[in-house]
Design a protein around this motif. Structure first.
Motif, PDB file in Angstrom:
ATOM      1  N   LEU A 202       0.965  -1.113  -0.140  1.00 53.17           N
ATOM      2  CA  LEU A 202      -0.017   0.058  -0.169  1.00 53.17           C
ATOM      3  C   LEU A 202       0.699   1.323   0.065  1.00 53.17           C
ATOM      4  N   VAL A 203       1.826   1.340   0.968  1.00 56.37           N
ATOM      5  CA  VAL A 203       2.727   2.627   0.877  1.00 56.37           C
ATOM      6  C   VAL A 203       3.579   2.764  -0.363  1.00 56.37           C
ATOM      7  N   THR A 204       3.793   1.740  -0.892  1.00 58.08           N
ATOM      8  CA  THR A 204       4.687   1.709  -2.336  1.00 58.08           C
ATOM      9  C   THR A 204       4.007   2.062  -3.269  1.00 58.08           C
ATOM     10  N   ILE A 205       2.730   1.491  -3.391  1.00 55.34           N
ATOM     11  CA  ILE A 205       1.856   2.096  -4.564  1.00 55.34           C
ATOM     12  C   ILE A 205       1.527   3.720  -4.382  1.00 55.34           C
ATOM     13  N   GLY A 206       1.277   3.876  -2.687  1.00 53.65           N
ATOM     14  CA  GLY A 206       0.842   5.427  -2.714  1.00 53.65           C
ATOM     15  C   GLY A 206       2.072   6.600  -2.888  1.00 53.65           C
ATOM     16  N   VAL A 207       3.198   6.123  -2.285  1.00 46.62           N
ATOM     17  CA  VAL A 207       4.240   7.097  -2.371  1.00 46.62           C
ATOM     18  C   VAL A 207       4.921   6.962  -3.767  1.00 46.62           C
ATOM     19  N   GLY A 208       4.760   5.853  -4.411  1.00 43.90           N
ATOM     20  CA  GLY A 208       5.532   5.545  -5.632  1.00 43.90           C
ATOM     21  C   GLY A 208       4.638   6.259  -6.808  1.00 43.90           C
ATOM     22  N   GLY A 235      -2.678   7.102  -5.646  1.00 44.91           N
ATOM     23  CA  GLY A 235      -1.694   6.994  -4.514  1.00 44.91           C
ATOM     24  C   GLY A 235      -2.300   7.610  -3.439  1.00 44.91           C
ATOM     25  N   ILE A 236      -3.141   8.442  -3.495  1.00 42.37           N
ATOM     26  CA  ILE A 236      -3.881   9.131  -1.921  1.00 42.37           C
ATOM     27  C   ILE A 236      -4.765   8.041  -1.675  1.00 42.37           C
ATOM     28  N   LEU A 237      -5.650   7.306  -2.198  1.00 35.20           N
ATOM     29  CA  LEU A 237      -6.371   6.171  -1.710  1.00 35.20           C
ATOM     30  C   LEU A 237      -5.413   4.940  -1.075  1.00 35.20           C
ATOM     31  N   SER A 238      -4.312   4.731  -1.772  1.00 35.93           N
ATOM     32  CA  SER A 238      -3.373   3.831  -0.927  1.00 35.93           C
ATOM     33  C   SER A 238      -2.828   4.101   0.245  1.00 35.93           C
ATOM     34  N   ILE A 239      -2.446   5.664   0.329  1.00 38.38           N
ATOM     35  CA  ILE A 239      -2.116   5.964   1.813  1.00 38.38           C
ATOM     36  C   ILE A 239      -3.106   6.023   2.624  1.00 38.38           C
ATOM     37  N   VAL A 240      -4.317   6.302   2.152  1.00 36.68           N
ATOM     38  CA  VAL A 240      -5.494   6.433   3.273  1.00 36.68           C
ATOM     39  C   VAL A 240      -5.663   4.871   3.707  1.00 36.68           C
ATOM     40  N   ALA A 241      -5.729   4.032   2.884  1.00 37.92           N
ATOM     41  CA  ALA A 241      -5.811   2.659   3.334  1.00 37.92           C
ATOM     42  C   ALA A 241      -4.445   2.128   4.107  1.00 37.92           C
ATOM     43  N   PHE A 242      -3.425   2.750   3.723  1.00 39.06           N
ATOM     44  CA  PHE A 242      -2.205   2.213   4.802  1.00 39.06           C
ATOM     45  C   PHE A 242      -2.332   2.589   5.951  1.00 39.06           C
ATOM     46  N   VAL A 243      -2.769   3.825   6.236  1.00 43.44           N
ATOM     47  CA  VAL A 243      -3.180   4.339   7.471  1.00 43.44           C
ATOM     48  C   VAL A 243      -4.144   3.663   8.321  1.00 43.44           C
ATOM     49  N   PHE A 244      -5.025   3.118   7.567  1.00 42.18           N
ATOM     50  CA  PHE A 244      -6.421   2.257   8.095  1.00 42.18           C
ATOM     51  C   PHE A 244      -5.613   1.007   8.581  1.00 42.18           C
ATOM     52  N   VAL A 245      -4.799   0.519   7.740  1.00 43.64           N
ATOM     53  CA  VAL A 245      -4.266  -0.846   8.013  1.00 43.64           C
ATOM     54  C   VAL A 245      -3.289  -1.034   9.357  1.00 43.64           C
ATOM     55  N   GLU A 246      -2.433  -0.020   9.073  1.00 38.86           N
ATOM     56  CA  GLU A 246      -1.167   0.051   9.905  1.00 38.86           C
ATOM     57  C   GLU A 246      -1.896   0.512  11.435  1.00 38.86           C
ATOM     58  N   ASN A 247      -3.013   1.055  11.408  1.00 35.33           N
ATOM     59  CA  ASN A 247      -3.553   1.345  12.837  1.00 35.33           C
ATOM     60  C   ASN A 247      -3.894   0.174  13.466  1.00 35.33           C
ATOM     61  N   ARG A 248      -4.094  -0.806  12.833  1.00 39.03           N
ATOM     62  CA  ARG A 248      -4.634  -2.273  13.376  1.00 39.03           C
ATOM     63  C   ARG A 248      -3.842  -3.314  13.470  1.00 39.03           C
ATOM     64  N   PRO A 252       3.487  -2.934  12.745  1.00 41.39           N
ATOM     65  CA  PRO A 252       3.184  -2.386  11.391  1.00 41.39           C
ATOM     66  C   PRO A 252       4.455  -1.897  10.634  1.00 41.39           C
ATOM     67  N   LEU A 253       4.707  -2.020   9.526  1.00 41.98           N
ATOM     68  CA  LEU A 253       5.773  -1.333   8.674  1.00 41.98           C
ATOM     69  C   LEU A 253       6.206  -0.008   9.321  1.00 41.98           C
ATOM     70  N   LEU A 254       5.357   0.916   9.452  1.00 42.09           N
ATOM     71  CA  LEU A 254       5.535   2.330  10.179  1.00 42.09           C
ATOM     72  C   LEU A 254       4.392   2.402  11.112  1.00 42.09           C
ATOM     73  N   ASN A 255       5.039   2.611  12.341  1.00 42.75           N
ATOM     74  CA  ASN A 255       4.305   3.009  13.398  1.00 42.75           C
ATOM     75  C   ASN A 255       3.736   4.473  13.560  1.00 42.75           C
ATOM     76  N   LEU A 256       2.575   4.711  13.371  1.00 42.47           N
ATOM     77  CA  LEU A 256       1.782   5.845  13.076  1.00 42.47           C
ATOM     78  C   LEU A 256       1.750   6.779  14.279  1.00 42.47           C
ATOM     79  N   SER A 257       1.742   5.820  15.401  1.00 47.61           N
ATOM     80  CA  SER A 257       1.564   6.405  16.769  1.00 47.61           C
ATOM     81  C   SER A 257       2.425   7.692  17.037  1.00 47.61           C
ATOM     82  N   VAL A 258       3.494   7.613  16.209  1.00 49.62           N
ATOM     83  CA  VAL A 258       4.550   9.016  16.556  1.00 49.62           C
ATOM     84  C   VAL A 258       3.726  10.166  16.143  1.00 49.62           C
TER      85      VAL A 258
END
Length: 470
Positions: A202-208, A235-248, A252-258
């Motif tokens: 998800l983050v690769t598709i989003g950022v890339g 890309g934007i939808l992938s990043i939104v999905a990435f945030v949704f997935v990572e919080n659960r 996670p690949l990236l800890n968004l709690s920071v």
């Protein structure tokens, strides 16, 4: 070397890698027309040498937090240097433009590994109350390299064959490997970490996707093509999905709690605004010097040297102030100085002397040094030490995206606004100057908007509840 303490040897070691990556990228900027001649290619094809590097680096950066924690930061950093050398050697012997572009992609992957891990290694080596100065010294490479890179690249392409643009990296890279192998201390590893495949996709598709669209969308018509808009939306939808997935995710690949830590979240806003201010100058000033005042590339290159020097000095000063008095004592001042000088560039006239522009850009450099790296350091200090690698990765990814957005915005603004003004009674020189003046004022507004946020930031140890939020 033996007289330096072990922690400062870490800074020296990672300086070589960072300096080499940034220098190589900036060296290629003025050489693109020559590559068009060498490979009989158009500007779009040759432009991929820069675009693919940016996209590959942006897509790799989110991985560095996991890789550093799983295999150790030293190993990842040295591996990045080796990959960068492989890309450099490959680029120097490439017989076709396609292979040169592929080599640049390899270098971009290496850059994506090196940049966030370098910061994390410094943070691991220094206590919080000393990190400001350390990051300030380290940040000199980030400012000096793009300032001298175009000049070095121009000299190499004029007096040597083009493969030397890639071979130039090898001595620096080898020194970096030797120093890193000898002086970097291996960090803790966690072999039990599991790779977050869904998050990575998800983050690769989003950022890339976003970086790819921005990288080729330097004109309004290109940016608004169906393919580019689709890439940005996906890309934007992938990043939104990435945030949704990572919080659960438990790992996670990236800890968004920071981002729940106010100082870290605000540091991203401040560094994003400062990056837009920085890259607006890198893009707009050459147009001003050459298209309005009719000066050559040498005078353009000289314009950035005092700014780089002052930025380096102010980074060290800003780091010391940050360590002793906290972010509120330095970052708002830096942003104000940068905004004031940028505003002044918005009121230039055809009769304005070159030295005035040089002085204003130097003041901008000082403001950048007092705001950008201290903001990054304060933000990273606010999160717990085990999240430093991930925090650095996210900081670099977001900075890459804001910088790319800034360049695209000002590119489009320049082309469209100048055409509108020139359609009136103004000649092209006057239209260009007015457009550039307006663009600098827009850049100044972005910087000014970040100033109130900078007062939210707290120093290391001043808010223990922030760390608990992680």
């Amino acid at each position: 070397m033996s007289k330096l303490s072990s922690k400062w040897l870490v800074v020296v070691s990672v300086l070589f890698g960072t300096f080499t990556v940034i220098l190589n990228n900036s060296m290629l900027n003025p050489t693109l027309p020559r590559f068009m001649e060498i490979f009989d290619a158009d500007a779009v094809s040759v432009g991929w040498m820069l675009t693919i590097f940016m996209v590959a680096m942006g897509m790799t950066m989110p991985l560095t937090g996991f890789l550093g924690d799983r295999f150790g930061k030293k190993k990842v950093y040295v591996t990045g240097l080796i990959i960068f050398l492989v890309g450099s050697v490959s680029g120097s012997i490439s017989p076709t433009l396609s292979l040169v572009i592929l080599s640049r992609a390899v270098q971009g992957i290496a850059g994506g590994l090196l940049m966030p891990i370098a910061m994390a290694l410094i943070f691991n080596a220094f206590p919080k109350h000393e990190r400001g100065l350390a990051v300030g010294v380290y940040g000199v490479a980030a400012m000096v390299a793009p300032a001298i890179g175009p000049t070095i690249g121009g000299v190499i392409i004029q007096f040597f064959d083009w493969p030397f643009l890639f071979l130039f990296n090898i001595p620096f890279g080898l020194i970096g490997i030797i120093l890193s192998t000898k002086y970097l201390v291996e960090t803790e590893k966690n072999p039990s970490l599991k790779f977050d495949t869904i998050g990575f996709i998800l983050v690769t598709i989003g950022v890339g996707g976003i970086l790819f669209a921005l990288g080729r969308g330097k004109e309004l018509e290109t940016l608004l093509t169906a393919s580019n808009i689709s890439l940005i939306v996906v890309g934007i939808l992938s990043i939104v999905a990435f945030v949704f997935v990572e919080n659960r995710k438990t790992q996670p690949l990236l800890n968004l709690s920071v981002f729940k830590v106010p100082t870290y979240a605000v540091s991203v806003v401040v560094t994003g605004a400062a990056s837009i201010g920085l890259f607006s100058g890198i893009f707009l000033l050459p147009l001003l010097i050459q298209n309005v005042y009719g000066l050559n590339e040498v005078m353009t290159g000289l314009l950035f040297l005092p700014a780089a020097a002052l930025s380096g000095v102010s980074m060290s000063i800003g780091g010391r102030i940050l360590d002793k008095k906290g972010p509120k004592a330095v970052i708002p001042i830096g942003l104000f100085v940068m905004a004031a000088a940028t505003t002044a560039l918005g009121f230039l006239e055809l009769s304005t002397p070159y030295w005035v522009i040089l002085a204003l850009n130097a003041v901008r450099g000082a403001g950048m040094g007092l705001s950008n790296m201290p903001a990054t350091t304060a933000g990273m200090n606010a999160i717990s030490d085990e999240l430093v690698a991930q925090g650095s990765a996210m900081n670099n990814v977001l900075r890459q995206m804001t910088s790319s957005f800034g360049i695209v915005f000002f590119s489009i603004y320049y082309e469209t606004r100048r055409a509108v003004i020139a359609a009136g009674e103004a000649n092209m020189t006057e239209a260009t100057l007015q457009t550039l003046n307006e663009a600098f004022l827009v850049s100044a507004v972005v910087i000014v908007l970040a100033i109130p946020f900078s007062f939210i930031m707290k120093g290391a140890g001043s808010s223990s509840e922030e760390e608990e939020g992680t």
